[in-house]
Design a protein around this motif. Structure first.
Motif, PDB file in Angstrom:
ATOM      1  N   GLY A  87       0.861  -1.178  -0.310  1.00  0.00           N
ATOM      2  CA  GLY A  87      -0.362   0.397  -0.302  1.00  0.00           C
ATOM      3  C   GLY A  87       1.096   1.235  -0.262  1.00  0.00           C
ATOM      4  N   GLU A  88       0.668   1.764  -0.264  1.00  0.00           N
ATOM      5  CA  GLU A  88       0.975   3.839  -0.797  1.00  0.00           C
ATOM      6  C   GLU A  88       1.445   4.438   0.437  1.00  0.00           C
ATOM      7  OE1 GLU A  88      -2.308   2.985  -1.960  1.00  0.00           O
ATOM      8  OE2 GLU A  88      -1.721   3.372  -3.908  1.00  0.00           O
ATOM      9  N   GLN A  89       0.679   3.623   2.048  1.00  0.00           N
ATOM     10  CA  GLN A  89       0.915   4.274   2.965  1.00  0.00           C
ATOM     11  C   GLN A  89       1.825   3.383   3.784  1.00  0.00           C
ATOM     12  OE1 GLN A  89      -2.490   5.356   1.982  1.00  0.00           O
ATOM     13  NE2 GLN A  89      -1.998   7.170   1.781  1.00  0.00           N
ATOM     14  N   GLN A  90       2.080   2.613   3.448  1.00  0.00           N
ATOM     15  CA  GLN A  90       2.893   0.874   3.959  1.00  0.00           C
ATOM     16  C   GLN A  90       4.645   1.408   5.361  1.00  0.00           C
ATOM     17  OE1 GLN A  90       6.105  -0.457   1.929  1.00  0.00           O
ATOM     18  NE2 GLN A  90       4.465  -0.138  -0.017  1.00  0.00           N
ATOM     19  N   ALA A  91       4.817   3.137   4.768  1.00  0.00           N
ATOM     20  CA  ALA A  91       5.893   2.754   5.529  1.00  0.00           C
ATOM     21  C   ALA A  91       5.393   3.726   6.960  1.00  0.00           C
ATOM     22  CB  ALA A  91       7.201   3.928   5.220  1.00  0.00           C
ATOM     23  N   LYS A  92       3.683   4.112   6.695  1.00  0.00           N
ATOM     24  CA  LYS A  92       3.524   4.660   8.146  1.00  0.00           C
ATOM     25  C   LYS A  92       3.359   4.356   9.180  1.00  0.00           C
ATOM     26  CE  LYS A  92      -0.784   7.743   9.609  1.00  0.00           C
ATOM     27  NZ  LYS A  92      -1.668   7.950   8.610  1.00  0.00           N
ATOM     28  N   TYR A  93       3.730   2.985   9.751  1.00  0.00           N
ATOM     29  CA  TYR A  93       3.242   2.376  10.555  1.00  0.00           C
ATOM     30  C   TYR A  93       4.988   1.661  10.778  1.00  0.00           C
ATOM     31  CZ  TYR A  93      -1.163   3.883  11.114  1.00  0.00           C
ATOM     32  OH  TYR A  93      -2.335   4.790  10.798  1.00  0.00           O
ATOM     33  N   LEU A  94       5.274   0.809   9.916  1.00  0.00           N
ATOM     34  CA  LEU A  94       5.784   0.127   9.963  1.00  0.00           C
ATOM     35  C   LEU A  94       7.504  -0.066  11.153  1.00  0.00           C
ATOM     36  CD1 LEU A  94       7.843  -0.781   6.183  1.00  0.00           C
ATOM     37  CD2 LEU A  94       8.050  -2.136   7.957  1.00  0.00           C
ATOM     38  N   ASN A  95       7.888   1.048  11.489  1.00  0.00           N
ATOM     39  CA  ASN A  95       8.822   1.532  12.623  1.00  0.00           C
ATOM     40  C   ASN A  95       8.454   1.240  13.446  1.00  0.00           C
ATOM     41  OD1 ASN A  95       7.924   4.033  12.519  1.00  0.00           O
ATOM     42  ND2 ASN A  95       9.068   4.950  12.774  1.00  0.00           N
ATOM     43  N   ARG A  96       7.064   1.095  14.010  1.00  0.00           N
ATOM     44  CA  ARG A  96       6.847   1.098  15.273  1.00  0.00           C
ATOM     45  C   ARG A  96       5.950  -0.639  15.414  1.00  0.00           C
ATOM     46  NH1 ARG A  96       1.716   5.494  15.851  1.00  0.00           N
ATOM     47  NH2 ARG A  96       1.419   4.207  17.646  1.00  0.00           N
ATOM     48  N   LEU A  97       6.192  -1.323  14.714  1.00  0.00           N
ATOM     49  CA  LEU A  97       5.659  -2.662  14.386  1.00  0.00           C
ATOM     50  C   LEU A  97       7.111  -3.605  15.076  1.00  0.00           C
ATOM     51  CD1 LEU A  97       4.221  -3.859  11.467  1.00  0.00           C
ATOM     52  CD2 LEU A  97       3.718  -3.785  13.140  1.00  0.00           C
ATOM     53  N   GLN A  98       7.465  -3.704  15.906  1.00  0.00           N
ATOM     54  CA  GLN A  98       8.624  -4.393  16.691  1.00  0.00           C
ATOM     55  C   GLN A  98       8.666  -6.077  16.685  1.00  0.00           C
ATOM     56  OE1 GLN A  98      10.848  -2.648  18.072  1.00  0.00           O
ATOM     57  NE2 GLN A  98       9.687  -0.578  17.925  1.00  0.00           N
ATOM     58  N   PHE A  99       9.883  -6.372  16.019  1.00  0.00           N
ATOM     59  CA  PHE A  99       9.814  -7.722  15.830  1.00  0.00           C
ATOM     60  C   PHE A  99      11.269  -8.403  16.488  1.00  0.00           C
ATOM     61  CE2 PHE A  99       8.014  -5.865  12.215  1.00  0.00           C
ATOM     62  CZ  PHE A  99       6.873  -7.218  12.197  1.00  0.00           C
ATOM     63  N   ASN A 100      11.641  -8.508  17.799  1.00  0.00           N
ATOM     64  CA  ASN A 100      12.842  -8.868  18.679  1.00  0.00           C
ATOM     65  C   ASN A 100      13.924  -7.620  18.014  1.00  0.00           C
ATOM     66  OD1 ASN A 100      11.243 -10.740  19.694  1.00  0.00           O
ATOM     67  ND2 ASN A 100      11.789 -12.375  18.164  1.00  0.00           N
ATOM     68  N   GLY A 101      13.246  -6.137  17.688  1.00  0.00           N
ATOM     69  CA  GLY A 101      14.865  -5.654  17.535  1.00  0.00           C
ATOM     70  C   GLY A 101      14.795  -5.872  15.864  1.00  0.00           C
ATOM     71  N   ASN A 102      14.692  -7.109  14.858  1.00  0.00           N
ATOM     72  CA  ASN A 102      15.131  -6.713  13.559  1.00  0.00           C
ATOM     73  C   ASN A 102      13.814  -6.393  13.181  1.00  0.00           C
ATOM     74  OD1 ASN A 102      16.941  -7.024  11.977  1.00  0.00           O
ATOM     75  ND2 ASN A 102      17.025  -9.487  12.466  1.00  0.00           N
ATOM     76  N   LEU A 103      13.981  -6.210  12.195  1.00  0.00           N
ATOM     77  CA  LEU A 103      12.954  -6.012  10.917  1.00  0.00           C
ATOM     78  C   LEU A 103      13.800  -6.728   9.936  1.00  0.00           C
ATOM     79  CD1 LEU A 103       9.802  -4.907  10.688  1.00  0.00           C
ATOM     80  CD2 LEU A 103      11.112  -2.550   9.837  1.00  0.00           C
ATOM     81  N   ASN A 104      12.865  -7.611   8.940  1.00  0.00           N
ATOM     82  CA  ASN A 104      13.857  -8.129   7.760  1.00  0.00           C
ATOM     83  C   ASN A 104      12.432  -8.497   7.149  1.00  0.00           C
ATOM     84  OD1 ASN A 104      14.626  -9.912   5.957  1.00  0.00           O
ATOM     85  ND2 ASN A 104      14.684 -11.354   7.413  1.00  0.00           N
ATOM     86  N   ILE A 105      12.924  -7.532   6.128  1.00  0.00           N
ATOM     87  CA  ILE A 105      12.131  -6.837   5.498  1.00  0.00           C
ATOM     88  C   ILE A 105      12.377  -7.584   3.432  1.00  0.00           C
ATOM     89  CG2 ILE A 105      10.735  -4.824   3.283  1.00  0.00           C
ATOM     90  CD1 ILE A 105      10.703  -3.546   5.497  1.00  0.00           C
ATOM     91  N   PRO A 106      11.793  -9.047   3.402  1.00  0.00           N
ATOM     92  CA  PRO A 106      12.317  -9.374   2.520  1.00  0.00           C
ATOM     93  C   PRO A 106      12.286  -8.863   0.709  1.00  0.00           C
ATOM     94  CG  PRO A 106      10.548 -10.698   2.592  1.00  0.00           C
ATOM     95  CD  PRO A 106      10.434  -9.147   3.661  1.00  0.00           C
TER      96      PRO A 106
END
Length: 137
Positions: A118-137
């Motif tokens: 989606g066009e606003q995909q970046a809006k909440y990405l930094n607020r999602l927590q994944f054990n301190g690591n965000l892995n975007i394929p």
């Protein structure tokens, strides 16, 4: 590709034919049903013509089977959560999507991997927590 969409509470199937069905409530208390397109990243939907949704308004999504609130534990005030079961690879994914009318923001997640849509995909990405690591394929 055939996918099933499942309530994370009762594990009931939410999709019928080419729609994912939800019960929704607006901030003003109006209630109705909404059908979302099952293709992740496709933001088309169907609703009754008399059920007004206001652009930018937050709505709450509920399972039409068990009536559980589908708010995401990660960002409950902003995102809803359902489960996608991919029939092809026999894998379950969390699907988080915006509860704001008109906001195009969806995340397909498995473990610490997230695929944003989606066009606003970046809006909440930094607020999602994944054990301190965000892995975007």
């Amino acid at each position: 590709m055939k996918n099933d969409y499942i309530c994370p509470h009762c594990r009931g199937f939410l999709n019928i034919d080419k729609n994912i069905c939800f019960s929704v409530i607006t901030k003003s208390g109006a209630v109705g049903l909404i059908n979302l397109n099952p293709e992740v990243g496709n933001y088309s939907f169907q609703k009754h013509a008399a059920f007004d949704l206001i652009e930018g308004e937050q709505i709450d999504f509920f399972c039409p089977i068990c009536h559980a609130n589908l708010e995401s534990p990660k960002l409950s005030s902003i995102l809803a959560k359902i489960i996608l079961f991919d029939q092809q690879d026999k894998t379950e994914y969390e699907i988080l999507f915006s509860k704001i009318v008109g906001e195009r923001c969806t995340y397909k997640m498995k473990g610490d991997k997230v695929v944003p849509f989606g066009e606003q995909q970046a809006k909440y990405l930094n607020r999602l927590q994944f054990n301190g690591n965000l892995n975007i394929p």
